[in-house]
Design a protein around this motif. Structure first.
Motif, PDB file in Angstrom:
ATOM      1  N   HIS A 136     -14.297   4.979  -2.329  1.00 48.30           N
ATOM      2  CA  HIS A 136     -13.568   3.859  -2.931  1.00 48.30           C
ATOM      3  C   HIS A 136     -13.557   4.004  -4.461  1.00 48.30           C
ATOM      4  O   HIS A 136     -14.534   4.473  -5.050  1.00 48.30           O
ATOM      5  CB  HIS A 136     -14.197   2.533  -2.532  1.00 48.30           C
ATOM      6  CG  HIS A 136     -14.052   2.224  -1.068  1.00 48.30           C
ATOM      7  ND1 HIS A 136     -13.063   1.438  -0.545  1.00 48.30           N
ATOM      8  CD2 HIS A 136     -14.794   2.644   0.002  1.00 48.30           C
ATOM      9  CE1 HIS A 136     -13.178   1.373   0.753  1.00 48.30           C
ATOM     10  NE2 HIS A 136     -14.229   2.078   1.118  1.00 48.30           N
TER      11      HIS A 136
ATOM     12  N   LEU B 259      -7.002   2.930  -4.668  1.00 50.06           N
ATOM     13  CA  LEU B 259      -7.966   2.202  -3.847  1.00 50.06           C
ATOM     14  C   LEU B 259      -9.054   3.116  -3.295  1.00 50.06           C
ATOM     15  O   LEU B 259     -10.252   2.823  -3.418  1.00 50.06           O
ATOM     16  CB  LEU B 259      -7.248   1.503  -2.702  1.00 50.06           C
ATOM     17  CG  LEU B 259      -8.107   0.719  -1.714  1.00 50.06           C
ATOM     18  CD1 LEU B 259      -8.820  -0.439  -2.425  1.00 50.06           C
ATOM     19  CD2 LEU B 259      -7.257   0.197  -0.562  1.00 50.06           C
TER      20      LEU B 259
ATOM     21  N   TYR C 120       0.853  -1.183   0.000  1.00 52.88           N
ATOM     22  CA  TYR C 120       0.000   0.000   0.000  1.00 52.88           C
ATOM     23  C   TYR C 120       0.891   1.235   0.000  1.00 52.88           C
ATOM     24  O   TYR C 120       2.073   1.181   0.352  1.00 52.88           O
ATOM     25  CB  TYR C 120      -0.910   0.003   1.221  1.00 52.88           C
ATOM     26  CG  TYR C 120      -1.908  -1.128   1.241  1.00 52.88           C
ATOM     27  CD1 TYR C 120      -3.174  -0.979   0.694  1.00 52.88           C
ATOM     28  CD2 TYR C 120      -1.562  -2.366   1.791  1.00 52.88           C
ATOM     29  CE1 TYR C 120      -4.088  -2.022   0.702  1.00 52.88           C
ATOM     30  CE2 TYR C 120      -2.470  -3.416   1.800  1.00 52.88           C
ATOM     31  CZ  TYR C 120      -3.734  -3.236   1.251  1.00 52.88           C
ATOM     32  OH  TYR C 120      -4.624  -4.278   1.254  1.00 52.88           O
TER      33      TYR C 120
ATOM     34  N   VAL D 255      -2.935   0.714  -3.839  1.00 57.62           N
ATOM     35  CA  VAL D 255      -2.587  -0.663  -3.513  1.00 57.62           C
ATOM     36  C   VAL D 255      -1.935  -1.327  -4.721  1.00 57.62           C
ATOM     37  O   VAL D 255      -2.321  -1.087  -5.866  1.00 57.62           O
ATOM     38  CB  VAL D 255      -3.840  -1.466  -3.064  1.00 57.62           C
ATOM     39  CG1 VAL D 255      -4.895  -1.516  -4.169  1.00 57.62           C
ATOM     40  CG2 VAL D 255      -3.464  -2.881  -2.626  1.00 57.62           C
TER      41      VAL D 255
ATOM     42  N   LEU E  57      -6.345  -0.323   7.815  1.00 56.65           N
ATOM     43  CA  LEU E  57      -5.517   0.723   7.216  1.00 56.65           C
ATOM     44  C   LEU E  57      -6.365   1.912   6.789  1.00 56.65           C
ATOM     45  O   LEU E  57      -6.036   3.065   7.090  1.00 56.65           O
ATOM     46  CB  LEU E  57      -4.751   0.164   6.022  1.00 56.65           C
ATOM     47  CG  LEU E  57      -3.998   1.206   5.184  1.00 56.65           C
ATOM     48  CD1 LEU E  57      -2.910   1.889   5.995  1.00 56.65           C
ATOM     49  CD2 LEU E  57      -3.427   0.570   3.916  1.00 56.65           C
TER      50      LEU E  57
ATOM     51  N   LEU F 183       1.684  -4.330   5.141  1.00 57.01           N
ATOM     52  CA  LEU F 183       1.051  -4.241   6.447  1.00 57.01           C
ATOM     53  C   LEU F 183       1.652  -5.261   7.419  1.00 57.01           C
ATOM     54  O   LEU F 183       2.044  -6.365   7.013  1.00 57.01           O
ATOM     55  CB  LEU F 183      -0.453  -4.494   6.322  1.00 57.01           C
ATOM     56  CG  LEU F 183      -1.243  -3.473   5.499  1.00 57.01           C
ATOM     57  CD1 LEU F 183      -2.691  -3.921   5.356  1.00 57.01           C
ATOM     58  CD2 LEU F 183      -1.166  -2.086   6.125  1.00 57.01           C
TER      59      LEU F 183
ATOM     60  N   ASP G  56      -5.381  -5.421   8.572  1.00 55.27           N
ATOM     61  CA  ASP G  56      -5.911  -5.652   7.236  1.00 55.27           C
ATOM     62  C   ASP G  56      -6.216  -4.324   6.545  1.00 55.27           C
ATOM     63  O   ASP G  56      -6.001  -3.240   7.097  1.00 55.27           O
ATOM     64  CB  ASP G  56      -7.149  -6.557   7.272  1.00 55.27           C
ATOM     65  CG  ASP G  56      -8.297  -5.958   8.082  1.00 55.27           C
ATOM     66  OD1 ASP G  56      -8.254  -4.753   8.433  1.00 55.27           O
ATOM     67  OD2 ASP G  56      -9.259  -6.694   8.369  1.00 55.27           O
ATOM     68  N   GLU G  57      -6.726  -4.429   5.330  1.00 55.23           N
ATOM     69  CA  GLU G  57      -6.992  -3.239   4.526  1.00 55.23           C
ATOM     70  C   GLU G  57      -8.018  -2.317   5.183  1.00 55.23           C
ATOM     71  O   GLU G  57      -7.877  -1.092   5.157  1.00 55.23           O
ATOM     72  CB  GLU G  57      -7.477  -3.671   3.140  1.00 55.23           C
ATOM     73  CG  GLU G  57      -7.621  -2.557   2.135  1.00 55.23           C
ATOM     74  CD  GLU G  57      -7.941  -3.094   0.756  1.00 55.23           C
ATOM     75  OE1 GLU G  57      -9.129  -3.023   0.354  1.00 55.23           O
ATOM     76  OE2 GLU G  57      -7.018  -3.609   0.088  1.00 55.23           O
TER      77      GLU G  57
END
Length: 228
Positions: A224, A213, A3, A202, A77, A68, A73-74
């Motif tokens: 998004h 992202l 990322y 990403v 973040l 990460l 996880d995403e």
């Protein structure tokens, strides 16, 4: 998967379309785009020099690419970046065509201290989420090596320079001047922008380009973009 946290204009904006066209890659749409209409044979000379930039998308780095740590996880973040973004208020950024270490780039036209503060905040606040970067960094002086060892990247804090890369380094003065002239024409009317969000990009796999992202707005909204 890596990322990065960038300044990047909204994919709906003329500045995003102009930058993506210049690089030949739209990181939000995940597709190659038509290059700009350049005079003479300049496009043939420029195209090989934008491939690296295209891999990362149209952006200015705030926190360089990272993986990460385990257990993050995403979603976590994005929540952290959104919380960080809400500490800031929109700011106007005036840009100009210039160079950075021989690389053609769009650089701040005036005081960049607020941009320095924003980048520093991203590096420090997101450090607990980033896994240690053990890749070797060659050719660094003592200070840059220390920054890389502590923060995973040498171009942070006082070594940070806000810029949107236009091309790889250009050694030939005639080509460099032609690229600069073409960039001024291509980005005419677009060099004053409002910075209102932190952009999260990403890279799904090491052999793939980065994707746009999400925008984490200073207003708290998370928008998004990339479909994966």
């Amino acid at each position: 998967m890596r990322y990065a946290v960038y300044y990047a204009p909204s994919p709906r904006s003329d500045f995003w379309r102009a930058g993506s066209s210049w690089l030949g890659w739209d990181a939000a749409a995940g597709m190659q785009v038509l290059p700009p209409d350049l005079p003479g044979g300049l496009l043939a000379g420029l195209a090989p020099l934008t491939r690296t930039g295209a891999r990362y998308g149209w952006h200015a780095t705030l926190k360089a690419p990272f993986r990460l740590v385990a257990g993050v996880d995403e979603a976590a973040l994005l929540a952290a970046v959104s919380a960080l973004a809400q500490r800031f208020t929109p700011l106007e950024v005036s840009l100009q065509v210039g160079t950075l270490a021989g690389f053609p780039a769009l650089r701040p036209a005036g005081d960049a201290s607020v941009l320095q503060e924003l980048a520093q905040a991203c590096v420090v606040a997101l450090a607990p989420l980033a896994a240690a970067d053990t890749r070797p960094h060659h050719g660094l002086d003592a200070r840059a090596a220390a920054l890389a060892a502590r923060w995973g990247y040498p171009h942070v804090f006082e070594r940070y320079r806000f810029h949107l890369t236009l091309a790889d380094a250009v050694a030939e003065p005639v080509l460099a001047a032609a690229i600069a002239q073409a960039a001024r024409r291509h980005f005419d009317g677009l060099l004053t922008q409002q910075l209102t969000a932190l952009a999260v990009f990403v890279q799904p796999h090491a052999d793939e380009p980065f994707r746009y992202l999400a925008e984490c707005g200073f207003d708290g909204e998370v928008r998004h973009h990339a479909r994966r």
